[in-house]
Structures are given as C-alpha cells and as structure tokens.
Write an enzyme that holds these catalytic residues in place. Sequence first.
Site, PDB file in Angstrom:
ATOM      1  CG  PHE A 177      21.338 -37.349 -60.928  1.00 33.95           C
ATOM      2  CD1 PHE A 177      21.583 -36.797 -61.976  1.00 33.95           C
ATOM      3  CD2 PHE A 177      20.711 -37.738 -60.260  1.00 33.95           C
ATOM      4  CE1 PHE A 177      20.605 -36.267 -63.284  1.00 33.95           C
ATOM      5  CE2 PHE A 177      19.232 -37.936 -60.951  1.00 33.95           C
ATOM      6  CZ  PHE A 177      19.125 -36.901 -61.915  1.00 33.95           C
TER       7      PHE A 177
ATOM      8  CG  ASP B  33      27.700 -38.188 -63.350  1.00 36.77           C
ATOM      9  OD1 ASP B  33      27.404 -37.500 -61.917  1.00 36.77           O
ATOM     10  OD2 ASP B  33      28.076 -37.202 -63.830  1.00 36.77           O
TER      11      ASP B  33
ATOM     12  CB  CYS C  70      20.937 -29.159 -54.957  1.00 39.68           C
ATOM     13  SG  CYS C  70      21.408 -29.318 -56.545  1.00 39.68           S
TER      14      CYS C  70
HETATM   15  N1  SAH Z   1      25.979 -36.734 -55.700  1.00 39.52           N
HETATM   16  C1  SAH Z   1      27.275 -36.282 -55.610  1.00 39.52           C
HETATM   17  C2  SAH Z   1      26.742 -34.981 -56.583  1.00 39.52           C
HETATM   18  C3  SAH Z   1      26.129 -34.985 -57.628  1.00 39.52           C
HETATM   19  S1  SAH Z   1      26.395 -33.756 -59.421  1.00 39.52           S
HETATM   20  C4  SAH Z   1      27.871 -36.087 -54.597  1.00 39.52           C
HETATM   21  O1  SAH Z   1      27.622 -36.649 -53.536  1.00 39.52           O
HETATM   22  O2  SAH Z   1      29.223 -35.512 -54.318  1.00 39.52           O
HETATM   23  C5  SAH Z   1      25.026 -33.250 -60.123  1.00 39.52           C
HETATM   24  C6  SAH Z   1      25.551 -34.869 -60.666  1.00 39.52           C
HETATM   25  O3  SAH Z   1      24.788 -34.792 -62.202  1.00 39.52           O
HETATM   26  C7  SAH Z   1      27.161 -34.055 -61.600  1.00 39.52           C
HETATM   27  O4  SAH Z   1      28.495 -34.862 -61.849  1.00 39.52           O
HETATM   28  C8  SAH Z   1      26.564 -34.349 -63.452  1.00 39.52           C
HETATM   29  O5  SAH Z   1      27.149 -34.644 -64.279  1.00 39.52           O
HETATM   30  C9  SAH Z   1      25.451 -35.690 -63.414  1.00 39.52           C
HETATM   31  N2  SAH Z   1      23.903 -35.428 -63.695  1.00 39.52           N
HETATM   32  C10 SAH Z   1      23.472 -34.035 -64.481  1.00 39.52           C
HETATM   33  N3  SAH Z   1      22.233 -34.799 -65.414  1.00 39.52           N
HETATM   34  C11 SAH Z   1      22.611 -35.476 -65.641  1.00 39.52           C
HETATM   35  C12 SAH Z   1      21.666 -36.690 -66.568  1.00 39.52           C
HETATM   36  N4  SAH Z   1      20.928 -36.209 -67.381  1.00 39.52           N
HETATM   37  N5  SAH Z   1      22.432 -38.188 -66.463  1.00 39.52           N
HETATM   38  C13 SAH Z   1      22.695 -38.378 -65.520  1.00 39.52           C
HETATM   39  N6  SAH Z   1      24.061 -37.321 -65.038  1.00 39.52           N
HETATM   40  C14 SAH Z   1      23.429 -36.193 -64.640  1.00 39.52           C
END
Ligand code: SAH
Length: 393
Positions: free
Chosen positions: A227, A249, A337
Amino acid sequence: MTPRVVVHSGRAKPFYGRHPWVFVGAVQRTEGEAADGAEVDLVSHTGAFIARGLYNGRSKVRVRLYSWQDGEALDDEFLRARLRNAVALRRDLGLMQPDGACRLVNSEGDGLSGLTVDRYCDWLSVQFTGLGLAERRERIAELLAELVPCAGIYLRTEKGIGQLEGLSLSDGPLRGGTPPPLTIVETGMRFMVNLAEGQKTGYYLDQRDNRLAAARLLVGRRVLDAFCYSGGFGLRARQHGAVEVIGIDGSEAALSLARENAALNHLDGLTYVKADVFDELDRRVKNRERFGAVVLDPPKFARAKSGVEEALRGYRRLLSLAVRLVEPGGYVVMCCCSGRVTSEQIEELMAQTAADQRRDIQLIERRGAAGDHPVSVSCPESHYLKCLIARVG
Ligand code: SAH
C-alpha cells in the site's frame, strides 16, 4: 434566544467530558428553531448549559460541540482564535518552513470538529466533514489567508461525506486558481504532491515520523512496502540504507508518483508493482520469498462501528501474510488508520498471529500520527492512526 438541544437524562456525561459529537440517540428534544448549520446550546434534561455547538438535522451527529463556555458565540472571533491556536502549534513543531508541508488544522484535535486543513508550500487544502463549518467556508478561507499568507486555498471533498452530512460540495478553488503540482520537502527528502488530484488532501502527512522511525531499523534490508501510494515508507527506508525496496499499490497513478519521487531524490533500487496487496503477498508467500521487512499501510477498513469485525479480519489476513514473508529478526510495520479499531485490538491480532505461526513477535514501538495531527484526549476517536513496529523471531 439561541435554540436549545436537550439531552436525555443519563446521556449527558460524555458532553460534560467535552466529547464533541452529539449523536441523534442522545437528543431528547429541540427547543426553538434550530436551522441546519446554526448555533445551538446543548442543555441537560434539567435545562443546565453544557456546551455550544452547530446543529445539523440531516446528520446522525446532530450537534458538533465547539465551546464549553456559557455565552461564547461561535463567531469570527471564535474561529480566528481557534485557527490561530492551531497555527501556533505547527510553529512550535517547526513545521512552518516555506517549502514544507503539514496538517494545519486537525478537526477534533484542534477543537474544530469537521475541518481539516493541510499546507503544502504556499497552498492550502481544505476538507469539511461537517455541515456547520462547511457553511462558513468563505469566512474560514478568509481567516486562513490572513493567518497564513498563501497562493491559494483548494477545497477537497471526501466521497460519502455529502450523504452523511447533507453537504453538497465539490472540489475546486476557494481562493486563487487550481494549484499546480507541488514539490514539498519533508525532513530532507522531496515529494511531489498533487493537491487537486491526489488521494485525500494530496499526501499522507500523518506518517512523516513513522517513516523515519521505521527507516532507522531497515538499514541493509530488503523491504516490501505494501500500500505504498507515493512511496513514502520505501523511499525513506532506501534513503536510510535499505538495499532494495518493492512497492505495491493497486493504483497506477500512485505508482507513477512513487517513481517520480524516487527520481526526484536520486534513489535507485526501487521497483513498483501494480497489484492487489492481498493477492501479491499471497503469491510471494507461495513462492517462499523472504524480506527483511514488510510495511503494511492499508486504507481505512472500518468506516463505522458495524464494520469493525470485517476490518479486523482484513488486518489479521495482512498480518498473517506479512509475518510469513519476514525473515527471522526482520520487521513488520503495521499501520491502521481506522479510528474505530484500537491499538489493543491490533496487538491482540499480533498475539494470535504469533501463536498460529509459532513465532515470537516483539513490539518495538507503538506509534501514532505526527504531532501536527494532535489527538483530543476528550475524543479518543481522533486517535485514528496506529503504527506498530514489531520484530519477528
Ligand atoms: N503508505 C502510503 C499511504 C498509503 S494510502 C504513504 O506512506 O504515503 C493506501 C494506499 O493503498 C492507496 O494508495 C491505495 O491505492 C492503496 N490500496 C488500497 N487497497 C488496495 C489493495 N487491495 N491492493 C493494493 N493497493 C491498495
């Protein structure tokens, strides 16, 4: 006279305790004409003043409370004082450098339930999650521009909020035009932020210190950054000396931002994979891959109380996959979160995972959001971000 909202007898305790959300179930009746967005006094069943707030007949949060001082109007003077107080904290934290970024106003954490303001260089991004302050957005924009001279103020809206609050807002400029893509400096690294099109208000500022804390432990390791969005955790780890980073992601837009950020910081050794994290971790477990660390920073799984059980199943699955992927002595960085899920619940999942997989798990750090995301002690739900750094034996 200010309209009055009377709470049921036996239901007033949280509000004397300065909790700002008065749910419809706590309300016995309303006296006088309470328009949506208007000031109301919350009173006990005997008529004693408790607090002053803003009314919304279309929301389950019938009143959001802002002042516990009898007779204090929620006017410009009040708003200016709250905003000034919020800005003062960020100055104390050293987060007001011109090319930096920070959360300037953190809703309940700054006594302004329903208002979030982020600052990216000389642009502000504003988000409303309550109708009362949203109706005052022009004034709030004016007051913000007075306090923090800026090139413009852009309004972002969160999906679903319109329906919950009866708000009809759409993204767009409140002051100035549409912001250009910006480059912020965060503790010596540069990150691209697209305030108009990025996720949430453009960037995840709340993880600033957690990325640093994790990176310090990941020197010399191979890191799986699940993610990853614009790459924050992995990029910071690589800058600190992680040998290789794989970011995962589901969003191509996120991954291209991450790649740009890698280039912007002259970092190599990072690979980005577009995939569903659950599937991708599962595949790598089946391949018997091992990493020095796995970072898990999923989006909010539980939006309401009713979603907690399902959210816990999701966190449990992620933890179980991550622990399988971590070599002995490696780390799992588990973020959550969802305000409705507690740190204790995540720790309990860790204990279950340790038992299931017969591995020792040591909790190294229990962290929250960075200081520009203050938590109101009267509103535990404002402690939404948990970041647990664990070592797997
Ligand atoms: N770690 C990042 C913030 C993550 S926000 C930082 O430090 O800035 C959460 C992310 O999860 C988003 O970019 C979203 O596109 C992704 N996401 C949500 N569900 C997902 C899934 N099932 N598989 C892959 N990515 C996912």
